[in-house]
Design a protein around this motif. Structure first.
Motif, PDB file in Angstrom:
ATOM      1  N   ARG A 174      -5.931 -13.284  86.709  1.00  0.00           N
ATOM      2  CA  ARG A 174      -7.261 -13.450  86.644  1.00  0.00           C
ATOM      3  C   ARG A 174      -7.948 -12.134  86.358  1.00  0.00           C
ATOM      4  O   ARG A 174      -9.036 -11.643  85.665  1.00  0.00           O
ATOM      5  N   ARG A 175      -7.585 -11.067  87.351  1.00  0.00           N
ATOM      6  CA  ARG A 175      -8.303  -9.691  87.458  1.00  0.00           C
ATOM      7  C   ARG A 175      -7.375  -8.547  87.546  1.00  0.00           C
ATOM      8  O   ARG A 175      -6.298  -8.793  88.296  1.00  0.00           O
ATOM      9  N   ALA A 176      -7.576  -7.353  86.965  1.00  0.00           N
ATOM     10  CA  ALA A 176      -6.650  -6.397  87.216  1.00  0.00           C
ATOM     11  C   ALA A 176      -7.471  -5.206  87.489  1.00  0.00           C
ATOM     12  O   ALA A 176      -8.452  -5.106  86.763  1.00  0.00           O
ATOM     13  N   SER A 177      -7.289  -4.593  88.616  1.00  0.00           N
ATOM     14  CA  SER A 177      -8.266  -3.419  88.883  1.00  0.00           C
ATOM     15  C   SER A 177      -7.912  -2.065  89.286  1.00  0.00           C
ATOM     16  O   SER A 177      -6.550  -2.139  89.933  1.00  0.00           O
ATOM     17  N   TYR A 178      -8.493  -1.211  88.970  1.00  0.00           N
ATOM     18  CA  TYR A 178      -8.300   0.117  89.703  1.00  0.00           C
ATOM     19  C   TYR A 178      -9.193   0.314  90.861  1.00  0.00           C
ATOM     20  O   TYR A 178     -10.225   0.139  90.694  1.00  0.00           O
ATOM     21  N   PHE A 179      -8.484   0.873  91.818  1.00  0.00           N
ATOM     22  CA  PHE A 179      -9.520   1.125  93.183  1.00  0.00           C
ATOM     23  C   PHE A 179      -9.383   2.797  92.987  1.00  0.00           C
ATOM     24  O   PHE A 179      -8.373   3.465  93.410  1.00  0.00           O
ATOM     25  N   LEU A 181     -10.038   5.653  94.958  1.00  0.00           N
ATOM     26  CA  LEU A 181     -10.426   5.884  96.149  1.00  0.00           C
ATOM     27  C   LEU A 181     -11.060   7.215  96.577  1.00  0.00           C
ATOM     28  O   LEU A 181     -11.891   7.321  97.408  1.00  0.00           O
ATOM     29  N   GLU A 182     -11.115   8.300  95.610  1.00  0.00           N
ATOM     30  CA  GLU A 182     -12.023   9.420  95.808  1.00  0.00           C
ATOM     31  C   GLU A 182     -13.474   9.077  95.505  1.00  0.00           C
ATOM     32  O   GLU A 182     -14.319   9.502  96.316  1.00  0.00           O
ATOM     33  N   GLU A 183     -13.587   8.458  94.558  1.00  0.00           N
ATOM     34  CA  GLU A 183     -15.313   7.993  94.139  1.00  0.00           C
ATOM     35  C   GLU A 183     -15.731   6.919  95.024  1.00  0.00           C
ATOM     36  O   GLU A 183     -16.649   6.428  95.195  1.00  0.00           O
ATOM     37  N   GLY A 184     -14.567   5.772  95.483  1.00  0.00           N
ATOM     38  CA  GLY A 184     -14.918   4.700  95.912  1.00  0.00           C
ATOM     39  C   GLY A 184     -15.272   3.618  95.006  1.00  0.00           C
ATOM     40  O   GLY A 184     -16.184   2.642  95.270  1.00  0.00           O
ATOM     41  N   ASP A 185     -15.047   3.759  93.909  1.00  0.00           N
ATOM     42  CA  ASP A 185     -15.345   2.804  92.764  1.00  0.00           C
ATOM     43  C   ASP A 185     -14.105   1.848  92.563  1.00  0.00           C
ATOM     44  O   ASP A 185     -13.043   2.135  92.523  1.00  0.00           O
ATOM     45  N   VAL A 186     -14.622   0.670  92.179  1.00  0.00           N
ATOM     46  CA  VAL A 186     -13.574  -0.576  91.705  1.00  0.00           C
ATOM     47  C   VAL A 186     -13.989  -0.728  90.062  1.00  0.00           C
ATOM     48  O   VAL A 186     -15.122  -0.871  89.765  1.00  0.00           O
ATOM     49  N   TRP A 187     -12.703  -0.618  89.439  1.00  0.00           N
ATOM     50  CA  TRP A 187     -13.112  -1.020  87.863  1.00  0.00           C
ATOM     51  C   TRP A 187     -12.123  -2.024  87.646  1.00  0.00           C
ATOM     52  O   TRP A 187     -10.798  -1.937  87.734  1.00  0.00           O
ATOM     53  N   SER A 188     -12.683  -3.014  87.112  1.00  0.00           N
ATOM     54  CA  SER A 188     -11.614  -4.186  86.805  1.00  0.00           C
ATOM     55  C   SER A 188     -11.859  -4.777  85.235  1.00  0.00           C
ATOM     56  O   SER A 188     -12.898  -4.623  84.695  1.00  0.00           O
ATOM     57  N   ILE A 189     -10.687  -5.568  85.122  1.00  0.00           N
ATOM     58  CA  ILE A 189     -10.672  -6.404  83.651  1.00  0.00           C
ATOM     59  C   ILE A 189     -10.422  -7.716  83.953  1.00  0.00           C
ATOM     60  O   ILE A 189      -9.691  -7.723  85.135  1.00  0.00           O
ATOM     61  N   HIS A 190     -10.719  -8.574  83.124  1.00  0.00           N
ATOM     62  CA  HIS A 190     -10.421 -10.049  83.170  1.00  0.00           C
ATOM     63  C   HIS A 190      -9.548 -10.327  81.650  1.00  0.00           C
ATOM     64  O   HIS A 190     -10.092 -10.556  80.981  1.00  0.00           O
ATOM     65  N   PRO A 191      -8.248  -9.918  81.768  1.00  0.00           N
ATOM     66  CA  PRO A 191      -7.527  -9.929  80.825  1.00  0.00           C
ATOM     67  C   PRO A 191      -7.396 -11.346  80.040  1.00  0.00           C
ATOM     68  O   PRO A 191      -7.116 -12.388  80.688  1.00  0.00           O
ATOM     69  N   THR A 192      -7.513 -11.161  78.874  1.00  0.00           N
ATOM     70  CA  THR A 192      -7.594 -12.561  78.164  1.00  0.00           C
ATOM     71  C   THR A 192      -6.089 -12.744  77.578  1.00  0.00           C
ATOM     72  O   THR A 192      -5.178 -11.766  77.281  1.00  0.00           O
ATOM     73  N   ARG A 193      -5.631 -13.924  77.032  1.00  0.00           N
ATOM     74  CA  ARG A 193      -4.515 -14.261  76.527  1.00  0.00           C
ATOM     75  C   ARG A 193      -4.250 -13.396  75.222  1.00  0.00           C
ATOM     76  O   ARG A 193      -3.138 -12.688  75.057  1.00  0.00           O
ATOM     77  N   GLU A 194      -5.420 -13.142  74.387  1.00  0.00           N
ATOM     78  CA  GLU A 194      -5.270 -12.349  73.122  1.00  0.00           C
ATOM     79  C   GLU A 194      -5.024 -10.862  73.391  1.00  0.00           C
ATOM     80  O   GLU A 194      -4.109 -10.265  72.771  1.00  0.00           O
TER      81      GLU A 194
END
Ligand code: SF4
Length: 248
Positions: A174-179, A181-194
């Motif tokens: 459902r979700r794939a994320s980079y954490f 850690l240096e900036e404290g950011d989370v960046w996520s995608i919700h990948p589709t089949r396509e």
């Protein structure tokens, strides 16, 4: 069988000469201080979730684990002042992490290694830092990044891992994320089949190009400053001149 990792794809797409050094000639590369500290932070987070009971996890326990591992690696990090600067950076990352994330959750998998055949000739391989389960039963894959956040986030790596997991586990990511850690950011995608189908098509096409490549041209740019093979690179004089002119 051709074994394809997300790193191998990234290296080939960025500089084919580096790809040659790393995957064809298999030249040894000395890990940078950033690599050493990154491995330490990854190992600390893995052991924290794997070996400390949920109700005992807190900020101080995380720092104790970090410091226990630090002693074994610190000698690889230059002068005492440099070592202390790296230690403070790693500790700040851990403290930030402990303030921002739920420490009590139980991941489904930690640093699990996967090998997944996706065609007659290609197997995707990779180690995923952490795998969680979403409330709806979907998977959430997490990749920790300990370096500075790059100007452009590598979405292909997250899709690559999602393809691997879905094929291996027959469950939806459902979700794939980079954490970061240096900036404290989370960046996520919700990948589709396509998107995953397109990502796999591109990865297989790049694997074909890897097999057919003979010239391995260099791609020179700011990324050369962080290349493990800069010291042996055939273009190093040109790169040194460019760095002087452009100040990077
Ligand atoms: S230093 Fe730059 S040009 Fe040379 S191999 Fe590394 S990335 Fe390629």
């Amino acid at each position: 069988m051709f074994k394809l990792s997300a790193l191998r794809l990234r290296v080939f797409r960025r500089c084919r000469l580096r790809y040659k050094y790393q995957y064809v000639d298999r030249l040894p590369a000395r890990p940078s201080p950033q690599d050493v500290v990154g491995a330490l932070v990854h190992a600390t987070l893995r052991d924290f979730f794997a070996h400390v009971a949920g109700h005992e996890r807190d900020e101080e326990r995380l720092i104790i684990l970090l410091n226990e591992r630090w002693q074994a690696l610190a000698f690889r990090l230059g002068s005492p002042a440099e070592r202390e600067a790296w230690r403070q950076r790693a500790e700040a990352q851990m403290r930030r992490f402990s303030h921002q994330h739920d420490l009590s959750l139980q991941p489904l998998a930690l640093e699990a290694y996967y090998e997944v055949p996706v065609s007659e000739r290609v197997t995707l391989i990779g180690r995923i830092d952490r795998l969680d389960e979403e409330p709806d039963g979907g998977l959430h894959l997490i990749d920790y990044k300990t370096g500075d956040r790059p100007p452009e986030v590598d979405v292909e790596q997250l899709r690559f891992y999602a393809i691997m997991l879905e094929r291996k586990l027959s469950r939806s990511v459902r979700r794939a994320s980079y954490f970061f850690l240096e900036e404290g950011d989370v960046w996520s995608i919700h990948p589709t089949r396509e998107e995953l189908a397109e990502g796999l098509t591109r990865a297989l096409a790049t694997a074909e190009n890897m097999v057919g490549e003979h010239d391995f041209p260099a791609t020179i740019g700011r990324h050369c400053a962080g290349c493990h093979y800069l010291g042996v690179c055939a273009e190093r004089d040109k790169i040194a001149q460019l760095r002087q002119e452009e100040g990077w």
